[in-house]
Scaffold this active site. Structure first.
Site, short mmCIF file in Angstrom:
data_model
loop_
_atom_site.label_atom_id
_atom_site.label_comp_id
_atom_site.label_asym_id
_atom_site.label_seq_id
_atom_site.Cartn_x
_atom_site.Cartn_y
_atom_site.Cartn_z
CB THR A 6 -16.90 35.43 4.76
OG1 THR A 6 -17.70 35.96 3.70
CG2 THR A 6 -16.71 36.49 5.82
CG ASP A 57 -15.29 39.36 -0.25
OD1 ASP A 57 -15.22 38.37 -1.00
OD2 ASP A 57 -16.17 39.49 0.63
CD GLU A 58 -18.76 39.04 -3.32
OE1 GLU A 58 -18.61 38.46 -4.41
OE2 GLU A 58 -19.58 38.67 -2.47
CD GLN A 115 -21.57 33.75 -6.26
OE1 GLN A 115 -22.41 34.30 -5.56
NE2 GLN A 115 -20.60 33.01 -5.75
NE ARG A 138 -27.19 33.86 -3.84
CZ ARG A 138 -25.91 33.75 -3.47
NH1 ARG A 138 -25.54 34.20 -2.29
NH2 ARG A 138 -25.02 33.18 -4.25
#
Length: 728
Positions: free
Chosen positions: A32, A215-216, A246, A596
């Site tokens: 980010t 993003d992603e 991911q 996480r």
């Protein structure tokens, strides 16, 4: 702008402004930060107008965070578009939907709304088959993923009920079109068709968006890729950030080949790897790397960090799922009491919703505040959906589903038979429900008796419609709740009434917050924001523990993470345990869960687990075995630990700390004196001996039943009149 805080690879990505760029951003590597600095660099250093920049995020929460970060870097940026893919498409369609035969005030149907339409179509067609509604929903989603029309899907669908499924699909499409509504898939499909069929529209947006950021990227579908490629066709500047490790949304259309084949799609692409992790300790990363390295469909990269080792990853093998919950929540209570952690520092992660019950029981017992995510979402609650349906009906009078939901909600004496008559007559006449409702109902075939009942609702709707033009957003929302009768309907003091009343007030409060953050926002804009909310968007930062499915916490991080239920057929799930690609996606889910964690990671399993009405005995998960190979003892002295606590022993055998079970979060002994002993010959707190379980202590009595805590075995329940206990 100051770029000195970026590491060399981050800086390389930020300054690669021209052409196609793929940034392989490992978990916790600052993606980010790279995205926001790159956009700020274009504006400040390259003097690119914000009007010519597009940033596409995965969730509304990520959108908000990116906007806030950009504002802190370069101030307010009028004209800069930052949104999710679905929000981007909705925004484009609000301007051009008329070209596709829709009004610009179209409704966006949620999954629940779509299920209601399918159910109604099945009823109209008199189709009654167990599980058929779910099957149809799956096939409609599958067809739309590949952009198959009902006729095309008849040829592609291999199901034995293909003809009937496609007939329902066709009627479903007709009903949505008649209601001026689109589902989530339609937002993408209609935008793609718009850009494909109307060159002037594509020219406008392709010219405008000189620099496109995604993003992603690993979670994009093939259709999303096509839309992005079309928008980038003019200038060729596409900046994709993602991590194939991911990619965990294949089940809802994400295509991992988008990121794996990036260089094939854009042959001149620049590839930048971000492998330095700023989130987790080396011990956590070593275990996570050990798992994900077993996947073949991935790039060659490995996360590393400059953090101190921290405490080791803990593995716990419980006798059963109750014992697993005892251990997990006991550790949470211990860390809160002895190490100064707060409930919000913790996440207990499960692979499926069915596993949360035991943890919830224990969290309540220890009085630890928590919230569950990945299950029944706030915006899917009945009373919330009903109030939102009033708003939808005001904005889009053709929204049949909204009208059929609100006519008798809250109940006003209009039964299902009346609604069925209204729905069938409107369909037979080729009209919307509102057309019949606000026309001459008797002439359309509505019986005089039913017409009389419906006129009372019509008067209410007319009143609401009139006031909607006079009031501000939050004022009108509260007015609807009051006039429609929600507060009267839920005025009681039963738990259900109190809960529903609180949910209505929470919704009204959130509308007020939305209005403050979006001055002058319309009801239509609010509805669009709600319709595109994801699971992650609902997770707040208050002081409570998060109990969640792994999918719902992607993109988030916690000081302490428990990954639970690590058995074969549970995690990896039995539903995704058949092919190499499915196992690799399950392994990516495990990797996401592990990464996480910032400071502490616990991996737990149970030898037996009660699920779906029966006890299952599954072997330990292969992922647990893979992680175990790299879990090494912590070798740093306590004084050098960056977190200020000593390494803790690894739990080799399932042992339960009885003192922890008997204490609450604040460290005080559990208050057992409030429970009455009953007439069973035993007293609360008394030590007892069981011929099978050994020595235990009675911690709760209710009538003839008692809860007994055993060292090493946890808590078990007995009828003390018949249980073979002796006093200890």
């Amino acid at each position: 702008m100051d770029l000195s805080t970026l590491n060399p690879q981050q800086l390389k990505a930020v300054q690669a402004t021209e052409g196609a760029v793929l940034v392989l951003a490992g978990a916790g590597s600052g993606k980010t930060r790279v995205l926001t600095y790159r956009i700020a660099y274009l504006i400040d250093e390259k003097k690119v107008s914000p009007y010519n920049i597009l940033a596409i995020t995965f969730t509304n929460k990520a959108t908000k965070e990116m906007k806030e970060r950009l504002e802190s870097l370069v101030g307010e940026n009028s004209g800069l578009w930052v949104s999710t893919f679905h929000s981007l498409c909705a925004r484009i369609l609000r301007v051009h939907a008329d070209k596709l035969g829709y009004d610009k005030n179209f409704t966006i149907y949620s999954e629940t709304d779509c299920d209601r339409v399918i159910k109604r179509v099945l009823s109209n067609k008199h189709i009654e088959k167990p599980g058929f509604e779910t099957k149809v929903a799956y096939h409609i989603g599958n067809a739309k993923t590949y952009m198959f029309s009902p006729d095309e899907y008849r040829k592609e669908c291999g199901d034995r009920d293909a003809m009937q499924i496609c007939d329902v699909y066709e009627a479903y499409e007709e009903e949505l079109q008649a209601a001026n509504a689109m589902d989530y898939d339609d937002l993408l499909i209609k935008t793609y068709l718009l850009l494909s069929d109307f060159p002037e529209v594509l020219e406008h947006y392709a010219e405008r968006f000189r620099y496109i950021h995604i993003d992603e990227y690993q979670d994009t579908s093939r259709l999303q890729f096509k839309i992005a490629a079309m928008l980038a066709s003019k200038h060729g500047n596409i900046f994709a950030v993602g991590d194939e490790d991911q990619s965990i949304y294949g089940w809802r259309g994400a295509d991992i080949s988008n990121i794996l084949d990036f260089q094939k799609d854009f042959p001149q692409a620049t590839i930048v790897k971000l492998e330095q992790n700023y989130r987790s300790t080396p011990n956590i990363l070593n275990a996570a790397n050990a798992v994900i390295e077993n996947n073949r469909g991935r790039f060659d990269k490995k996360l590393w960090t400059e953090h101190d080792n921290g405490v080791r990853v803990e593995i716990y093998n419980a006798q059963d799922d109750r014992g697993e919950a005892d251990y997990v929540v006991g550790q949470v209570a211990h860390l809160i009491r002895e190490r100064g952690f707060s409930p919000s520092d913790f996440a207990i992660l499960v692979r499926m919703n069915a596993l949360t019950k035991k943890f919830e029981e224990k969290l309540r017992y220890f009085r630890i505040p928590y919230k569950v995510y990945g299950g029944f979402k706030f915006y899917e609650r009945k009373e919330v959906k009903s109030l939102l349906a009033y708003f939808r009906a005001i904005v889009n009078p053709r929204d049949n589903d909204a009208f059929l939901r609100i006519i008798n909600t809250p109940k006003r004496g209009i039964g299902d038979a009346v609604l069925e008559e209204l729905a069938s007559l409107s369909a037979a006449c080729g009209l919307s429900v509102s057309d019949v409702l606000f026309g001459d109902m008797e002439s359309y075939g509505v019986s005089p008796k039913n017409a009389k009942k419906l006129r009372s609702f019509k008067e209410l709707y007319d009143k609401l419609l009139s006031e909607s033009r006079q009031m501000g957003l939050s004022e009108f929302a509260r007015y609807v709740a009051e006039e429609a009768g929600f507060f009267i309907a839920f005025a009681g003091e039963k738990e259900e009434d109190v809960s529903r009343r609180e949910n209505i007030n929470q919704l009204l409060g959130e509308i007020e917050e939305f209005e403050k953050a979006n001055s002058g926002a319309s009801l239509e804009e609010y509805l669009q924001s709600v319709s595109l909310i994801s699971d992650t968007d609902e997770i707040q930062t208050d002081d409570y523990l998060v109990l969640s499915t792994v999918h719902s916490v992607k993109g988030l991080e916690f000081d302490v993470v428990f990954v639970t239920g690590l058995e074969e057929n549970v995690f990896p799930s039995q539903s995704y345990n058949k092919t190499t690609s499915e196992i690799e996606e399950e392994r990516r889910v495990m990797y996401v869960a592990m990464t996480r964690a910032r400071k502490r990671l616990y991996l737990t399993c149970a030898r037996s687990r009660f699920m779906y009405g029966s006890t299952q005995n599954n072997p330990r998960s292969r992922f647990l075995k893979e992680a175990e190979e790299k879990i090494q003892p912590t070798r740093i002295p306590p004084s050098r630990s960056s977190y200020g606590y000593a390494p803790e022993r690894r739990i080799e055998e399932p042992k339960r700390d009885l003192s922890a079970i008997l204490r609450n979060v604040n460290g005080a002994a559990a208050d057992l004196s409030k429970v009455k002993a009953g007439e069973i010959g035993f007293k609360l707190g008394e030590k007892v001996v069981h011929p099978r379980y050994g020595v235990g202590r009675i911690i709760q009595i209710s009538g003839d039943n008692a809860s007994v805590a055993f060292d090493g075995l946890g808590i078990k329940q007995f009828n003390m009149k018949i249980a073979p206990f002796k006093k200890g």
